[in-house]
Scaffold this motif. Structure first.
Motif, PDB file in Angstrom:
ATOM      1  N   LEU A 177      98.794  58.069 -54.179  1.00  0.00           N
ATOM      2  CA  LEU A 177      97.611  58.529 -53.482  1.00  0.00           C
ATOM      3  C   LEU A 177      98.028  59.725 -52.638  1.00  0.00           C
ATOM      4  CD1 LEU A 177      94.650  57.860 -52.835  1.00  0.00           C
ATOM      5  CD2 LEU A 177      95.482  56.257 -51.125  1.00  0.00           C
ATOM      6  N   ARG A 178      97.353  60.857 -52.849  1.00  0.00           N
ATOM      7  CA  ARG A 178      97.777  62.087 -52.162  1.00  0.00           C
ATOM      8  C   ARG A 178      96.655  62.583 -51.266  1.00  0.00           C
ATOM      9  NH1 ARG A 178      98.443  62.904 -57.778  1.00  0.00           N
ATOM     10  NH2 ARG A 178     100.580  62.528 -58.458  1.00  0.00           N
ATOM     11  N   MET A 179      96.891  62.516 -49.965  1.00  0.00           N
ATOM     12  CA  MET A 179      95.861  62.952 -49.008  1.00  0.00           C
ATOM     13  C   MET A 179      96.270  64.264 -48.390  1.00  0.00           C
ATOM     14  SD  MET A 179      94.723  59.712 -46.838  1.00  0.00           S
ATOM     15  CE  MET A 179      94.745  58.092 -47.602  1.00  0.00           C
ATOM     16  N   HIS A 198      96.082  59.835 -41.392  1.00  0.00           N
ATOM     17  CA  HIS A 198      96.012  59.649 -42.844  1.00  0.00           C
ATOM     18  C   HIS A 198      96.332  58.197 -43.203  1.00  0.00           C
ATOM     19  CE1 HIS A 198      96.600  64.228 -43.752  1.00  0.00           C
ATOM     20  NE2 HIS A 198      95.550  63.964 -42.993  1.00  0.00           N
ATOM     21  N   ILE A 199      97.235  57.644 -42.437  1.00  0.00           N
ATOM     22  CA  ILE A 199      97.618  56.270 -42.714  1.00  0.00           C
ATOM     23  C   ILE A 199      96.455  55.316 -42.447  1.00  0.00           C
ATOM     24  CG2 ILE A 199      98.997  54.422 -41.686  1.00  0.00           C
ATOM     25  CD1 ILE A 199     101.367  56.394 -41.963  1.00  0.00           C
ATOM     26  N   LEU A 200      95.675  55.644 -41.428  1.00  0.00           N
ATOM     27  CA  LEU A 200      94.511  54.796 -41.156  1.00  0.00           C
ATOM     28  C   LEU A 200      93.495  54.876 -42.298  1.00  0.00           C
ATOM     29  CD1 LEU A 200      93.980  55.283 -37.325  1.00  0.00           C
ATOM     30  CD2 LEU A 200      95.028  53.359 -38.538  1.00  0.00           C
ATOM     31  N   VAL A 255      91.011  65.167 -46.964  1.00  0.00           N
ATOM     32  CA  VAL A 255      90.513  64.318 -45.888  1.00  0.00           C
ATOM     33  C   VAL A 255      90.365  65.159 -44.622  1.00  0.00           C
ATOM     34  CG1 VAL A 255      91.571  62.245 -46.837  1.00  0.00           C
ATOM     35  CG2 VAL A 255      92.852  63.632 -45.196  1.00  0.00           C
ATOM     36  N   TYR A 256      89.643  64.627 -43.674  1.00  0.00           N
ATOM     37  CA  TYR A 256      89.462  65.312 -42.389  1.00  0.00           C
ATOM     38  C   TYR A 256      89.656  64.304 -41.284  1.00  0.00           C
ATOM     39  CZ  TYR A 256      87.470  69.099 -45.129  1.00  0.00           C
ATOM     40  OH  TYR A 256      87.298  70.107 -46.033  1.00  0.00           O
ATOM     41  N   THR A 257      90.357  64.707 -40.239  1.00  0.00           N
ATOM     42  CA  THR A 257      90.603  63.774 -39.136  1.00  0.00           C
ATOM     43  C   THR A 257      90.470  64.517 -37.814  1.00  0.00           C
ATOM     44  OG1 THR A 257      92.989  64.201 -39.075  1.00  0.00           O
ATOM     45  CG2 THR A 257      92.239  62.478 -40.584  1.00  0.00           C
ATOM     46  N   PRO A 258      90.188  63.757 -36.738  1.00  0.00           N
ATOM     47  CA  PRO A 258      89.978  64.400 -35.436  1.00  0.00           C
ATOM     48  C   PRO A 258      91.287  64.894 -34.805  1.00  0.00           C
ATOM     49  CG  PRO A 258      89.805  62.031 -35.237  1.00  0.00           C
ATOM     50  CD  PRO A 258      89.973  62.319 -36.693  1.00  0.00           C
ATOM     51  N   HIS A 259      91.127  65.667 -33.738  1.00  0.00           N
ATOM     52  CA  HIS A 259      92.286  66.269 -33.081  1.00  0.00           C
ATOM     53  C   HIS A 259      92.862  65.409 -31.973  1.00  0.00           C
ATOM     54  CE1 HIS A 259      91.087  70.641 -34.330  1.00  0.00           C
ATOM     55  NE2 HIS A 259      90.940  69.774 -35.304  1.00  0.00           N
ATOM     56  N   ILE A 260      92.118  64.407 -31.547  1.00  0.00           N
ATOM     57  CA  ILE A 260      92.632  63.567 -30.459  1.00  0.00           C
ATOM     58  C   ILE A 260      92.481  62.106 -30.827  1.00  0.00           C
ATOM     59  CG2 ILE A 260      92.049  65.272 -28.690  1.00  0.00           C
ATOM     60  CD1 ILE A 260      89.715  63.496 -27.876  1.00  0.00           C
ATOM     61  N   SER A 261      93.226  61.308 -30.124  1.00  0.00           N
ATOM     62  CA  SER A 261      93.188  59.884 -30.416  1.00  0.00           C
ATOM     63  C   SER A 261      93.594  59.086 -29.187  1.00  0.00           C
ATOM     64  CB  SER A 261      94.144  59.586 -31.562  1.00  0.00           C
ATOM     65  OG  SER A 261      94.607  58.264 -31.489  1.00  0.00           O
ATOM     66  N   LYS A 262      93.170  57.825 -29.172  1.00  0.00           N
ATOM     67  CA  LYS A 262      93.569  56.930 -28.104  1.00  0.00           C
ATOM     68  C   LYS A 262      95.080  56.720 -28.143  1.00  0.00           C
ATOM     69  CE  LYS A 262      90.774  53.566 -29.156  1.00  0.00           C
ATOM     70  NZ  LYS A 262      89.926  52.334 -29.108  1.00  0.00           N
ATOM     71  N   GLN A 263      95.586  56.422 -26.987  1.00  0.00           N
ATOM     72  CA  GLN A 263      97.015  56.223 -26.816  1.00  0.00           C
ATOM     73  C   GLN A 263      97.598  55.217 -27.796  1.00  0.00           C
ATOM     74  OE1 GLN A 263      98.349  55.891 -22.770  1.00  0.00           O
ATOM     75  NE2 GLN A 263      99.709  54.180 -23.263  1.00  0.00           N
ATOM     76  N   ALA A 314     100.150  66.980 -46.076  1.00  0.00           N
ATOM     77  CA  ALA A 314      99.708  65.933 -46.987  1.00  0.00           C
ATOM     78  C   ALA A 314     100.619  64.733 -46.858  1.00  0.00           C
ATOM     79  CB  ALA A 314      99.706  66.433 -48.427  1.00  0.00           C
ATOM     80  N   HIS A 315     100.058  63.586 -47.109  1.00  0.00           N
ATOM     81  CA  HIS A 315     100.844  62.355 -47.134  1.00  0.00           C
ATOM     82  C   HIS A 315     100.642  61.694 -48.478  1.00  0.00           C
ATOM     83  CE1 HIS A 315     100.652  63.352 -42.879  1.00  0.00           C
ATOM     84  NE2 HIS A 315     101.875  62.862 -42.884  1.00  0.00           N
ATOM     85  N   LEU A 316     101.754  61.368 -49.092  1.00  0.00           N
ATOM     86  CA  LEU A 316     101.719  60.778 -50.425  1.00  0.00           C
ATOM     87  C   LEU A 316     102.168  59.336 -50.316  1.00  0.00           C
ATOM     88  CD1 LEU A 316     103.512  63.679 -52.352  1.00  0.00           C
ATOM     89  CD2 LEU A 316     101.184  63.555 -51.513  1.00  0.00           C
TER      90      LEU A 316
END
Length: 659
Positions: free
Chosen positions: A372-374, A356-358, A299-307, A403-405
């Motif tokens: 499920l292994r991300m 990853h949880i999202l 998976v790929y996720t961004p480096h920043i996020s809303k508070q 990774a999150h399992l």
RNA sequence: GCCGGCAUGGCGCAACUGGUAGCGCAUCCGACUUGUAAUCGGAAGGUUAGGGGUUCAAGUCCCCUUGCCGGCUCCA
């Protein structure tokens, strides 16, 4: 009088002491009924005793602690300093002092000189039992010692016998003339005489340290030193330090052009140069391949996020200190300067888990999808305090092989087992073979989430799985984070230093906070368990550890340049270029040195850049379609036929072996 | 974050108590064409981390900032 020495009955004159019983000069103290005591101890009927030699673990501790006293005496001879504490530590000791002027390197030299004089003056360490009142009287000029006495009585009041509930003792240092030169409140035991320290000690550095390790307390000056039974051991120790310095990844990173920390970018933010970049890429590619084989999804996720995301995850509540401050964006103001639109805060992510949880939550999940292994090479940013950044091992921006399992309760044990095996196999592929495991369990306090029962069960599961590996398992009670117990893998490197590498962490917190669920075979909703795991920890850190482990001599599969070709004369240029082409077609990283340096110089250059294969060819080699190999250690093999040379190089790379 | 130290060409170092920056390697140019760790000659390259101050004069002294080093504290 009967006593037992190493289990044997021995008869001794009444009043006999350790000096009588153990005349061997290598024996500096002894065990009596399980306690470490001075040789001056006078035996009682039925005592059980055994010798403590200077080179045993206990002996070294006693020696080092005694040298700490000598250091303290020297410091007080030279400066107006008050005594803190001075315990033995690994390979040495320290002593803390309250002193107005910070000590410098020059002071260190002076102190060491004074220590030598004290050692030569042959002072006896002499134990004397005192009452608390006497101790307070004698230590009236030592405020820190008085505080220790206060603390002792407090803990005695509470019935806490941990801190020296026994008798209080003062050790006098008495010279040949019977004059007391110095004294310290101390539990002991000590070596009989300062002379025993003779040639095996050295002061190593000075620094500041908080009194009792408490940040809110005053800063003391700490003098570090080392002590050994003899000059040879001291020399060996110094050599070990030098070896570690030669392997320092920060130095090698510079020398081998692997990475740097441009100050323009900021503290703790490395850039990888092409040579370091290729190593990283090989590491990452290999890791990806293994993860695919193991059933992970990328998976790929961004480096920043809303508070808000970090409010839900709890990071802002628990760990905002470790996060970069927010950037506030999207506010809008009208012409009067009145707020028209409430902006919001964005944070750099300190961890990948909420993201990853999202992904997990993006739709409903069935038990059929679990585990499920991300997996992601996730870049995270942590606001490490300015004093702690250190090379690649402690940075502010890093990439985790994270990774999150998501697993069901039933799958937990098996999944942990798989992960652990996966970790160990992967680390072995990188040349690390010596491991032990650490199991961090819950703190006794109430700073944890989830119910105690679940913790207990999970900890037990972790423990079982860890034990099954057959590796040494060290308990770390109370070491767990608030959200779950964990296993960490500690690896020993080539010179015996241990590094915390991988962690496998259970999480009871996030599934609750994000209200994760899956539909079970019973049609009901259930909560999955989340496992966090990073195998390298961070790529940067692992890179640093590998660099030191190999001392920059990366095995062929990782080496930035795998083969350097050196022609003896210009006549071999074509010949070697052809050879290099053959290797390149096979994906080998090869260079031909066409510069007009002398070939000896070329060999020197490539050896210093730690290239695993130097391939040399002259007329005679060409005549027989062969080349010569020269390795980093200087060994050489001549007359290797071309096909064989290619094959050997390919094999070395494919097998990930060291050459 | 705290204490102390350090910061000179790409790298490693030098410049006595303040008197207008040197060396080696690397780089570039030229010559040399050589069997297992440094060929010779020449050239170019820094205003001494950044900013401010003291002084007739600052790489050298003072202050601030940044970065690094050794520890302490911390490390989800």
């Amino acid at each position: 009088m009967q006593i037992t020495v190493d289990g044997e009955n021995v008869t001794l004159e009444p009043g006999g002491d350790g000096f009588e019983l153990f005349p061997d000069k290598n024996i500096i103290a002894m065990f009596v009924n399980g306690e470490e005591v001075d040789l001056a101890y006078k035996f009682q009927e039925n005592d059980q005793t055994s010798a403590i030699t200077i080179d045993s673990d206990a002996g070294l501790r006693i020696l080092r602690h005694s040298v700490a006293h000598i250091a303290a005496q020297a410091v007080q001879d030279l400066y107006e300093a008050k005594l803190g504490i001075g315990p033995p530590i690994e390979d040495g000791f320290y002593y803390d002092f309250m002193i107005d002027e910070p000590l410098t390197e020059q002071d260190l030299a002076k102190i060491q000189k004074r220590m030598k004089e004290i050692v030569k003056s042959s002072q006896r360490f002499t134990r004397r039992v005192v009452s608390e009142a006497e101790a307070r009287e004698e230590m009236s000029a030592e405020p820190l010692k008085l505080e220790l006495l206060d603390r002792r009585s407090e803990s005695l009041d509470e019935g806490n016998v941990e801190v020296d509930a026994g008798e209080l003792t003062i050790y006098d240092n008495i010279d040949r003339n019977g004059e007391t030169k110095w004294k310290d409140l101390c539990r002991g035991p000590h070596v009989p005489n300062t002379r025993i320290a003779d040639k095996g000690f050295a002061l190593t550095r000075v620094s500041a340290a908080y009194w009792l390790g408490d940040q809110s307390r005053q800063s003391l000056q700490r003098v570090y030193g080392t002590a050994w039974p003899d000059a040879e051991s001291l020399a060996e120790y110094k050599e070990r330090l030098e070896e570690a310095a030669r392997r320092d990844h920060r130095k090698l990173g510079q020398e081998l052009d692997l990475f740097s920390f441009p100050s323009e970018i900021g503290s703790g933010l490395p850039v990888f140069h092409p040579k370091g970049g290729i190593i990283r890429q090989v590491m990452e590619d290999y890791s990806r391949k293994k993860h695919l084989e193991e059933g992970y999804e990328f998976v790929y996720t961004p480096h920043i996020s809303k508070q808000n995301l970090f409010e839900i995850s709890g990071h802002l509540q628990w760990y905002s200190e470790g996060m970069f401050p927010p950037m506030h964006i999207d506010s809008e103001y009208d012409q009067e300067g009145e707020l028209k639109k409430q902006g919001q805060n964005y944070y750099l992510k300190p961890m990948n888990c909420p993201f990853h949880i999202l992904i997990y939550k993006s739709r409903s999940r069935s038990y059929r999808e679990l585990p499920l292994r991300m997996f992601e090479f996730g870049s995270v940013y942590r606001y490490e305090k300015s004093g702690v950044v250190h090379g690649l091992t402690r940075v502010r921006g890093m990439t985790q092989d994270d990774a999150h399992l998501f697993v069901t309760q039933e799958q937990l044990a098996e999944e942990i087992e798989k992960v652990l095996q996966f970790v160990l196999d992967l680390l072995r592929d990188y040349g690390l073979n010596d491991f032990y495991l650490e199991l961090s369990s819950r703190d006794d306090g109430d700073k944890f989430v989830g119910d105690a029962k679940a913790w207990e069960l999970a900890t037990e599961t972790l423990s079982k799985v860890a034990s099954a590996t057959g590796l040494e398992l060290v308990a770390d009670p109370g070491g767990a984070a608030f959200y779950g117990p964990k296993i960490s893998v500690q690896a020993k490197d080539a010179i015996g230093r241990t590094w915390q590498m991988s962690t496998i962490q259970l999480d009871f917190n996030l599934p609750e906070r994000f209200d994760l669920e899956y539909v079970g075979s019973d049609g009901e909703k259930h909560r999955p368990i989340v496992l966090h795991r990073a195998l390298f920890g961070s790529i940067e850190r692992f890179f640093g550890v590998l660099t030191e482990h190999y001392a920059g001599h990366f095995p062929p599969w990782l080496a930035p340049v795998q083969v350097a070709c050196v022609p003896i004369t210009e006549n071999q240029h074509e010949y070697l270029l052809d050879f290099a082409d053959t290797l390149k077609e096979q994906g080998i990283r090869v260079e031909v040195d066409l510069s007009d340096e002398r070939m000896q110089k070329k060999i020197r250059n490539h050896t210093m850049s730690k290239i695993p294969f130097i391939v040399i060819a002259g007329d005679s080699d060409e005549a027989e379609s062969a080349v010569s190999f020269r390795y980093r250690d200087g060994t050489q093999r001549n007359g290797i036929k071309l096909e064989q040379a290619v094959e050997e190089i390919m094999d070395a790379v494919a097998s990930r072996e060291q050459v």
